[in-house]
Design an enzyme around this catalytic site. Structure first.
Site, PDB file in Angstrom:
ATOM      1  N   HIS A 144      -3.699   2.364  21.603  1.00  0.00           N
ATOM      2  CA  HIS A 144      -4.744   2.239  20.494  1.00  0.00           C
ATOM      3  C   HIS A 144      -4.935   2.280  19.575  1.00  0.00           C
ATOM      4  CE1 HIS A 144      -7.945   4.447  19.415  1.00  0.00           C
ATOM      5  NE2 HIS A 144      -8.835   3.617  20.405  1.00  0.00           N
ATOM      6  N   GLU A 168      -7.899   2.472  32.616  1.00  0.00           N
ATOM      7  CA  GLU A 168      -7.880   1.315  31.224  1.00  0.00           C
ATOM      8  C   GLU A 168      -7.113   1.718  30.778  1.00  0.00           C
ATOM      9  OE1 GLU A 168      -9.858   1.673  27.248  1.00  0.00           O
ATOM     10  OE2 GLU A 168      -9.054   3.409  28.457  1.00  0.00           O
ATOM     11  N   GLU A 217      -8.160  -3.421  28.186  1.00  0.00           N
ATOM     12  CA  GLU A 217      -9.222  -3.977  26.182  1.00  0.00           C
ATOM     13  C   GLU A 217      -8.352  -4.404  25.218  1.00  0.00           C
ATOM     14  OE1 GLU A 217     -11.751  -0.879  23.147  1.00  0.00           O
ATOM     15  OE2 GLU A 217     -11.303  -0.398  25.289  1.00  0.00           O
ATOM     16  N   HIS A 277      -9.166   6.521  32.296  1.00  0.00           N
ATOM     17  CA  HIS A 277      -8.658   6.387  30.347  1.00  0.00           C
ATOM     18  C   HIS A 277      -7.619   6.544  29.621  1.00  0.00           C
ATOM     19  CE1 HIS A 277     -10.200   7.459  26.405  1.00  0.00           C
ATOM     20  NE2 HIS A 277     -10.415   5.889  26.400  1.00  0.00           N
ATOM     21  N   ASP A 293      -5.511  -0.238  26.257  1.00  0.00           N
ATOM     22  CA  ASP A 293      -5.892  -1.293  25.519  1.00  0.00           C
ATOM     23  C   ASP A 293      -4.301  -1.272  25.515  1.00  0.00           C
ATOM     24  OD1 ASP A 293      -8.061   1.230  23.955  1.00  0.00           O
ATOM     25  OD2 ASP A 293      -5.833   2.083  24.546  1.00  0.00           O
TER      26      ASP A 293
END
Length: 242
Positions: free
Chosen positions: A55, A40, A115, A13, A42
């Protein structure tokens, strides 16, 4: 299964957020070093259209800068310290661009869930830019990324630009009309907060053929329980080698 991409069960993450400053190159390298096969992260956009890995809508929490990202040009933030907030060991860690990140992922042979995390009002513009970048620059040695978002507007825009994208629909709570939404955005995976997952929910989603990915699972016992229930993958701040 709606996607033929082999999704690993453990996905780091924001890189390896528990071990290094989130959404940085060091965090991605750390995830690889631990044994993760995917991470993952952002992707947002600066005022002048540079795609960066971050993020929050504000710079304050994860850098020594301050204020809203949406109003900042790349020139004003590229030299910010994005590591000291986590630990002095990471002083002068920089905010990476999406372009730079793609290149590093290729070198590390590290797959990814990208993302789309647009600043307010940038849902379409940011998604189009991300889709074009993936379409033109994604390394051939890597599996296709999953492109996820809480913004269905972003997912629709990205898929229109690059029809081959694997779309992941992100939900905090599964809405009653989730099947309709998933079909509209052409989702191939469903992403949920692990705390809302039940056996019944999993059976319902799997009954429609969707793999389920859950966030953010930092306990391996909990992860194993979710796998037993039928969850395909977990996002974790503390990735481990499977």
């Amino acid at each position: 299964m709606l996607t033929t991409t082999k999704i690993p069960r453990v996905i780091g993450h924001r890189g390896a957020k528990g071990f290094a400053p989130e959404n940085t190159i060091t965090s991605f390298r750390k995830a690889k070093e631990i044994g993760a096969n995917w991470v993952e992260f952002d992707v947002k956009e600066t005022e002048d259209g540079v795609l960066i890995i971050m993020h929050d809508d504000d710079l304050d929490r994860t850098t020594n800068g301050s204020g809203k990202l949406i109003s900042k040009k790349w020139e004003a933030i590229k030299n910010l310290d994005a590591g000291s907030w986590f630990s002095s060991e990471f002083k002068n860690e920089k905010i990476p661009t999406f372009d730079q990140t793609i290149s590093v992922l290729g070198q590390l042979n590290l797959g990814a869930n990208v993302e789309i995390k647009p600043c307010p009002s940038r849902e379409t513009r940011t998604a189009i830019a991300i889709a074009n970048e993936i379409k033109n620059k994604w390394p051939k040695n890597l599996p296709k990324p999953i492109v996820s978002s809480f913004s269905m507007e972003s997912l629709l825009a990205a898929k229109k630009i690059e029809p081959n994208l694997i779309i992941g629909a992100l939900f905090e709570k599964l809405p009653p009309d989730w099947k309709k939404i998933a079909k509209e955005v052409k989702a191939q995976t469903i992403h949920l907060d692990h705390e809302i997952v039940t056996k019944e929910l999993i059976m319902e989603i799997q009954g429609e053929g969707y793999p389920i990915l859950t966030y953010t699972v930092n306990d391996q016992t909990r992860a194993n329980y979710l796998f037993e229930l039928g969850v395909s993958a977990v996002f974790t701040d503390y990735p481990w080698k499977e």
